[in-house]
Design a protein around this motif. Structure first.
Motif, PDB file in Angstrom:
ATOM      1  N   UNK A 133       0.835  -1.207   0.000  1.00  0.00           N
ATOM      2  CA  UNK A 133       0.000   0.000   0.000  1.00  0.00           C
ATOM      3  C   UNK A 133       0.867   1.253   0.000  1.00  0.00           C
ATOM      4  N   UNK A 134       1.994   1.226   0.689  1.00  0.00           N
ATOM      5  CA  UNK A 134       2.903   2.378   0.717  1.00  0.00           C
ATOM      6  C   UNK A 134       3.454   2.667  -0.680  1.00  0.00           C
ATOM      7  N   UNK A 135       3.830   1.623  -1.409  1.00  0.00           N
ATOM      8  CA  UNK A 135       4.339   1.818  -2.770  1.00  0.00           C
ATOM      9  C   UNK A 135       3.242   2.389  -3.668  1.00  0.00           C
ATOM     10  N   UNK A 136       2.026   1.886  -3.510  1.00  0.00           N
ATOM     11  CA  UNK A 136       0.920   2.407  -4.317  1.00  0.00           C
ATOM     12  C   UNK A 136       0.688   3.885  -3.974  1.00  0.00           C
ATOM     13  N   UNK A 137       0.652   4.205  -2.687  1.00  0.00           N
ATOM     14  CA  UNK A 137       0.416   5.574  -2.245  1.00  0.00           C
ATOM     15  C   UNK A 137       1.491   6.516  -2.793  1.00  0.00           C
ATOM     16  N   UNK A 138       2.749   6.120  -2.679  1.00  0.00           N
ATOM     17  CA  UNK A 138       3.848   6.948  -3.201  1.00  0.00           C
ATOM     18  C   UNK A 138       3.731   7.133  -4.706  1.00  0.00           C
ATOM     19  N   UNK A 139       3.410   6.070  -5.406  1.00  0.00           N
ATOM     20  CA  UNK A 139       3.244   6.154  -6.858  1.00  0.00           C
ATOM     21  C   UNK A 139       2.088   7.047  -7.249  1.00  0.00           C
ATOM     22  N   UNK A 140       1.016   6.994  -6.467  1.00  0.00           N
ATOM     23  CA  UNK A 140      -0.145   7.834  -6.767  1.00  0.00           C
ATOM     24  C   UNK A 140       0.150   9.309  -6.535  1.00  0.00           C
ATOM     25  N   UNK A 141       0.992   9.622  -5.565  1.00  0.00           N
ATOM     26  CA  UNK A 141       1.389  11.015  -5.352  1.00  0.00           C
ATOM     27  C   UNK A 141       2.048  11.545  -6.618  1.00  0.00           C
ATOM     28  N   UNK A 142       2.945  10.749  -7.199  1.00  0.00           N
ATOM     29  CA  UNK A 142       3.621  11.159  -8.437  1.00  0.00           C
ATOM     30  C   UNK A 142       2.623  11.338  -9.578  1.00  0.00           C
ATOM     31  N   UNK A 143       1.698  10.386  -9.728  1.00  0.00           N
ATOM     32  CA  UNK A 143       0.708  10.473 -10.806  1.00  0.00           C
ATOM     33  C   UNK A 143      -0.205  11.679 -10.631  1.00  0.00           C
ATOM     34  N   UNK A 144      -0.635  11.934  -9.413  1.00  0.00           N
ATOM     35  CA  UNK A 144      -1.519  13.071  -9.159  1.00  0.00           C
ATOM     36  C   UNK A 144      -0.800  14.386  -9.430  1.00  0.00           C
ATOM     37  N   UNK A 145       0.483  14.465  -9.071  1.00  0.00           N
ATOM     38  CA  UNK A 145       1.258  15.671  -9.368  1.00  0.00           C
ATOM     39  C   UNK A 145       1.332  15.893 -10.879  1.00  0.00           C
ATOM     40  N   UNK A 146       1.611  14.828 -11.618  1.00  0.00           N
ATOM     41  CA  UNK A 146       1.686  14.908 -13.076  1.00  0.00           C
ATOM     42  C   UNK A 146       0.342  15.340 -13.653  1.00  0.00           C
ATOM     43  N   UNK A 147      -0.746  14.763 -13.153  1.00  0.00           N
ATOM     44  CA  UNK A 147      -2.079  15.116 -13.637  1.00  0.00           C
ATOM     45  C   UNK A 147      -2.390  16.582 -13.357  1.00  0.00           C
ATOM     46  N   UNK A 148      -2.025  17.065 -12.168  1.00  0.00           N
ATOM     47  CA  UNK A 148      -2.263  18.464 -11.828  1.00  0.00           C
ATOM     48  C   UNK A 148      -1.473  19.405 -12.727  1.00  0.00           C
ATOM     49  N   UNK A 149      -0.238  19.029 -13.061  1.00  0.00           N
ATOM     50  CA  UNK A 149       0.565  19.841 -13.972  1.00  0.00           C
ATOM     51  C   UNK A 149      -0.079  19.901 -15.360  1.00  0.00           C
ATOM     52  N   UNK A 150      -0.584  18.778 -15.829  1.00  0.00           N
ATOM     53  CA  UNK A 150      -1.261  18.743 -17.133  1.00  0.00           C
ATOM     54  C   UNK A 150      -2.512  19.611 -17.093  1.00  0.00           C
ATOM     55  N   UNK A 151      -3.310  19.499 -16.023  1.00  0.00           N
ATOM     56  CA  UNK A 151      -4.527  20.307 -15.895  1.00  0.00           C
ATOM     57  C   UNK A 151      -4.207  21.792 -15.828  1.00  0.00           C
ATOM     58  N   UNK A 152      -3.124  22.159 -15.139  1.00  0.00           N
ATOM     59  CA  UNK A 152      -2.723  23.563 -15.079  1.00  0.00           C
ATOM     60  C   UNK A 152      -2.350  24.080 -16.468  1.00  0.00           C
ATOM     61  N   UNK A 153      -1.676  23.244 -17.255  1.00  0.00           N
ATOM     62  CA  UNK A 153      -1.341  23.619 -18.635  1.00  0.00           C
ATOM     63  C   UNK A 153      -2.586  23.792 -19.490  1.00  0.00           C
ATOM     64  N   UNK A 154      -3.555  22.908 -19.309  1.00  0.00           N
ATOM     65  CA  UNK A 154      -4.825  23.010 -20.047  1.00  0.00           C
ATOM     66  C   UNK A 154      -5.533  24.307 -19.670  1.00  0.00           C
ATOM     67  N   UNK A 155      -5.577  24.620 -18.380  1.00  0.00           N
ATOM     68  CA  UNK A 155      -6.210  25.860 -17.935  1.00  0.00           C
ATOM     69  C   UNK A 155      -5.512  27.079 -18.537  1.00  0.00           C
ATOM     70  N   UNK A 156      -4.177  27.054 -18.538  1.00  0.00           N
ATOM     71  CA  UNK A 156      -3.430  28.173 -19.103  1.00  0.00           C
ATOM     72  C   UNK A 156      -3.739  28.382 -20.570  1.00  0.00           C
ATOM     73  N   UNK A 157      -3.802  27.313 -21.331  1.00  0.00           N
ATOM     74  CA  UNK A 157      -4.108  27.415 -22.765  1.00  0.00           C
ATOM     75  C   UNK A 157      -5.556  27.845 -22.975  1.00  0.00           C
ATOM     76  N   UNK A 158      -6.463  27.287 -22.184  1.00  0.00           N
ATOM     77  CA  UNK A 158      -7.880  27.635 -22.293  1.00  0.00           C
ATOM     78  C   UNK A 158      -8.102  29.125 -22.051  1.00  0.00           C
ATOM     79  N   UNK A 159      -7.377  29.680 -21.082  1.00  0.00           N
ATOM     80  CA  UNK A 159      -7.566  31.075 -20.705  1.00  0.00           C
ATOM     81  C   UNK A 159      -6.596  32.039 -21.389  1.00  0.00           C
ATOM     82  N   UNK A 160      -5.777  31.539 -22.295  1.00  0.00           N
ATOM     83  CA  UNK A 160      -4.793  32.395 -22.964  1.00  0.00           C
ATOM     84  C   UNK A 160      -5.483  33.472 -23.798  1.00  0.00           C
ATOM     85  N   UNK A 161      -4.953  34.675 -23.719  1.00  0.00           N
ATOM     86  CA  UNK A 161      -5.434  35.781 -24.536  1.00  0.00           C
ATOM     87  C   UNK A 161      -4.724  35.671 -25.882  1.00  0.00           C
TER      88      UNK A 161
END
Length: 111
Positions: free
Chosen positions: A67-95
């Motif tokens: 479970x610890x390995x899964x939890x640690x791996x999920x932290x990495x995946x969630x960080x990556x997903x958040x970075x992708x979502x932030x990029x999508x938001x930036x492009x969506x809101x770009x002037x």
């Protein structure tokens, strides 16, 4: 699961102490990295707990055993997903008309 998927999954070590890099995994599987990435993505969706680490000196793929390995791996995946979502938001809101002024961008063309 296809034979190609099974081949790739069998090459991924169990446990976070033993990781395999994408380059090595592709070489061992006799495939290109894009094909291996597609298989890993598909396997994750089917419930195979494939994790990855992006640490500079300790990167690669592994199958979570605890479970610890899964939890640690999920932290990495969630960080990556958040970075992708932030990029999508930036492009969506770009002037589209003024982004160059806002960012100070100046195109440099080299030949």
């Amino acid at each position: 699961m296809t034979a190609r998927e099974a081949k790739v999954i069998r090459l991924i070590p169990r446990g976070s102490e033993r990781k395999v890099t994408m380059k090595d995994l592709a070489s061992l599987a006799g495939m290109d990295t894009r094909g291996v990435q597609d298989i890993i993505s598909s396997a994750k969706k089917k419930g195979v707990p494939i994790m990855s680490s992006r640490k500079a000196k300790d990167h690669g793929y592994y199958i979570a055993e605890t479970e610890a390995e899964r939890r640690n791996g999920l932290v990495n995946l969630k960080h990556q997903a958040n970075e992708i979502l932030a990029g999508i938001d930036g492009i969506t809101n770009a002037d589209l008309d003024n982004w160059e002024k806002v960012t100070g961008y100046s195109e440099v063309v080299t030949q």
